[in-house]
Design an enzyme around this catalytic site. Structure first.
Site, PDB file in Angstrom:
ATOM      1  N   ASP A  67       0.817  -1.217   0.000  1.00  0.00           N
ATOM      2  CA  ASP A  67       0.000   0.000   0.000  1.00  0.00           C
ATOM      3  C   ASP A  67       0.850   1.265   0.000  1.00  0.00           C
ATOM      4  O   ASP A  67       2.067   1.226   0.193  1.00  0.00           O
ATOM      5  CB  ASP A  67      -0.953  -0.002   1.205  1.00  0.00           C
ATOM      6  CG  ASP A  67      -0.270  -0.440   2.509  1.00  0.00           C
ATOM      7  OD1 ASP A  67       0.980  -0.417   2.567  1.00  0.00           O
ATOM      8  OD2 ASP A  67      -0.974  -0.794   3.463  1.00  0.00           O
ATOM      9  N   ASN A 136      -7.169  -2.978  14.701  1.00  0.00           N
ATOM     10  CA  ASN A 136      -8.569  -3.297  14.388  1.00  0.00           C
ATOM     11  C   ASN A 136      -8.683  -4.473  13.420  1.00  0.00           C
ATOM     12  O   ASN A 136      -9.761  -4.760  12.921  1.00  0.00           O
ATOM     13  CB  ASN A 136      -9.266  -2.057  13.814  1.00  0.00           C
ATOM     14  CG  ASN A 136      -8.633  -1.587  12.509  1.00  0.00           C
ATOM     15  OD1 ASN A 136      -7.715  -2.222  11.995  1.00  0.00           O
ATOM     16  ND2 ASN A 136      -9.108  -0.479  11.979  1.00  0.00           N
ATOM     17  N   HIS A 138      -7.048  -4.726  10.478  1.00  0.00           N
ATOM     18  CA  HIS A 138      -6.828  -4.445   9.054  1.00  0.00           C
ATOM     19  C   HIS A 138      -5.545  -5.091   8.563  1.00  0.00           C
ATOM     20  O   HIS A 138      -4.568  -5.245   9.310  1.00  0.00           O
ATOM     21  CB  HIS A 138      -6.898  -2.943   8.725  1.00  0.00           C
ATOM     22  CG  HIS A 138      -5.734  -2.110   9.137  1.00  0.00           C
ATOM     23  ND1 HIS A 138      -5.872  -0.901   9.779  1.00  0.00           N
ATOM     24  CD2 HIS A 138      -4.399  -2.277   8.978  1.00  0.00           C
ATOM     25  CE1 HIS A 138      -4.693  -0.368   9.993  1.00  0.00           C
ATOM     26  NE2 HIS A 138      -3.771  -1.198   9.523  1.00  0.00           N
ATOM     27  N   GLU A 143      -9.720  -2.002   5.791  1.00  0.00           N
ATOM     28  CA  GLU A 143     -10.299  -1.732   7.109  1.00  0.00           C
ATOM     29  C   GLU A 143     -11.525  -2.616   7.352  1.00  0.00           C
ATOM     30  O   GLU A 143     -12.103  -3.151   6.398  1.00  0.00           O
ATOM     31  CB  GLU A 143     -10.744  -0.256   7.174  1.00  0.00           C
ATOM     32  CG  GLU A 143      -9.617   0.757   6.987  1.00  0.00           C
ATOM     33  CD  GLU A 143      -8.758   0.937   8.237  1.00  0.00           C
ATOM     34  OE1 GLU A 143      -8.677   0.014   9.072  1.00  0.00           O
ATOM     35  OE2 GLU A 143      -8.135   2.014   8.356  1.00  0.00           O
TER      36      GLU A 143
HETATM   37  C1  GLP Z   1      -0.368   0.229   8.636  1.00  0.00           C
HETATM   38  C2  GLP Z   1      -0.135  -0.590   7.372  1.00  0.00           C
HETATM   39  C3  GLP Z   1      -0.299  -2.080   7.604  1.00  0.00           C
HETATM   40  C4  GLP Z   1       0.412  -2.493   8.886  1.00  0.00           C
HETATM   41  C5  GLP Z   1      -0.205  -1.786  10.049  1.00  0.00           C
HETATM   42  C6  GLP Z   1       0.395  -2.166  11.394  1.00  0.00           C
HETATM   43  O1  GLP Z   1      -1.640   0.787   8.715  1.00  0.00           O
HETATM   44  N1  GLP Z   1      -0.961  -0.185   6.288  1.00  0.00           N
HETATM   45  O2  GLP Z   1       0.215  -2.784   6.483  1.00  0.00           O
HETATM   46  O3  GLP Z   1       0.333  -3.887   9.049  1.00  0.00           O
HETATM   47  O4  GLP Z   1      -0.064  -0.392   9.874  1.00  0.00           O
HETATM   48  O5  GLP Z   1       1.585  -1.483  11.618  1.00  0.00           O
HETATM   49  P1  GLP Z   1       2.592  -1.762  12.790  1.00  0.00           P
HETATM   50  O6  GLP Z   1       3.408  -2.932  12.377  1.00  0.00           O
HETATM   51  O7  GLP Z   1       3.402  -0.518  12.896  1.00  0.00           O
HETATM   52  O8  GLP Z   1       1.785  -2.056  14.006  1.00  0.00           O
END
Ligand code: GLP
Length: 243
Positions: A67, A136, A138, A143
């Site tokens: 993304d 959450n 995702h 989402e």
């Molecule tokens: C972001 C990304 C996800 C990622 C998530 C969790 O929103 N789009 O791909 O898995 O955050 O991030 P973290 O590893 O910093 O908890």
């Protein structure tokens, strides 16, 4: 699902690195699906270390990131392209032309999404997909919703995600509200998936992932329908959960 519980995040990074290294060694022209966030940083450190030690060759690897924020370009320090360049790509011998991240500055977002799917298909599909998970549930920027979106699309971040991701920005109102993200279908098409879930803050979502039936309200649960998923958790996230 194959579930591995590691002592801590450092050991989780090492386990994930072994899986990625095996993939690249078995198939030097592997197509990797990569993720951003804090969770994969340890894995990227391990991969850089293996490359520096002469144990891994990325020269034929292709990568597709999950993304990108709409409105952020490659020179923006908060963009996922910048994150990947600094935390991995610039430190290994991957050909920059073989590293794909959706273009957050694309004028025609619909076209960008379609072209991204076509590039993944032209590369032969993703061999090994890395995932993290949001609090959450995702994955990428899919989402919680009433349905699973199939393809790479324009997504709206929800309030909880904007709040969580604001830690990387000077203030919450600077977090882009939209992203271009691979859809659930694009992710599920990967041949193998590794999802890393570490830290105390992820305990609740790990528990829901393991114990809930598949529902688009908790997007990560869809992975239960995939035939080759490895969950790498650490003790902090896994404590008290019956696998
Ligand atoms: C972001 C990304 C996800 C990622 C998530 C969790 O929103 N789009 O791909 O898995 O955050 O991030 P973290 O590893 O910093 O908890």
């Amino acid at each position: 699902m194959n579930i591995i519980v590691c002592k801590d995040a450092a050991e989780a990074a090492k386990k994930a690195a072994v899986i990625f290294a095996a993939q690249i060694t078995e198939k030097p022209a592997s197509v990797l699906g990569l993720a951003t966030g804090s969770t994969p940083l340890g894995l990227y450190e391990e991969l850089k270390g293996m490359y520096s030690a002469g144990l891994l060759d990325f020269s034929r690897v292709k990568s597709f990131n999950l993304d990108e924020y709409v409105g952020l370009g490659e020179n923006d320090e908060q963009s996922y392209r910048y994150f990947m360049d600094k935390n991995l790509f610039e430190k290994i011998n991957i050909n920059p032309e073989n590293t794909y991240v959706p273009n957050g500055l694309a004028k025609d977002i619909g076209n960008e999404c379609k072209a991204y799917e076509e590039k993944i298909a032209a590369a032969g599909g993703i061999d090994l997909q890395l995932l993290g998970v949001g609090h959450n549930g995702h994955i990428a920027f899919n989402e919680p919703s009433d349905y699973f979106l199939e393809k790479t699309s324009l997504f709206k971040l929800n309030e909880e995600t904007i709040e969580a991701n604001s830690r990387f920005f000077a203030s919450k109102d600077q977090v882009p509200q939209r992203s271009i993200s691979m859809g659930i279908g694009s992710i599920m098409a990967a041949k193998k998936i590794v999802i890393m879930i570490t830290g105390r803050g992820k305990r609740e979502i790990l528990s829901k992932f393991i114990n809930s039936p598949v529902t688009p309200q908790i997007p990560v649960t869809v992975l239960k329908f995939h035939s080759n998923v490895t969950v790498i958790a650490d003790m902090e996230a896994a404590e008290g959960i019956n696998f």
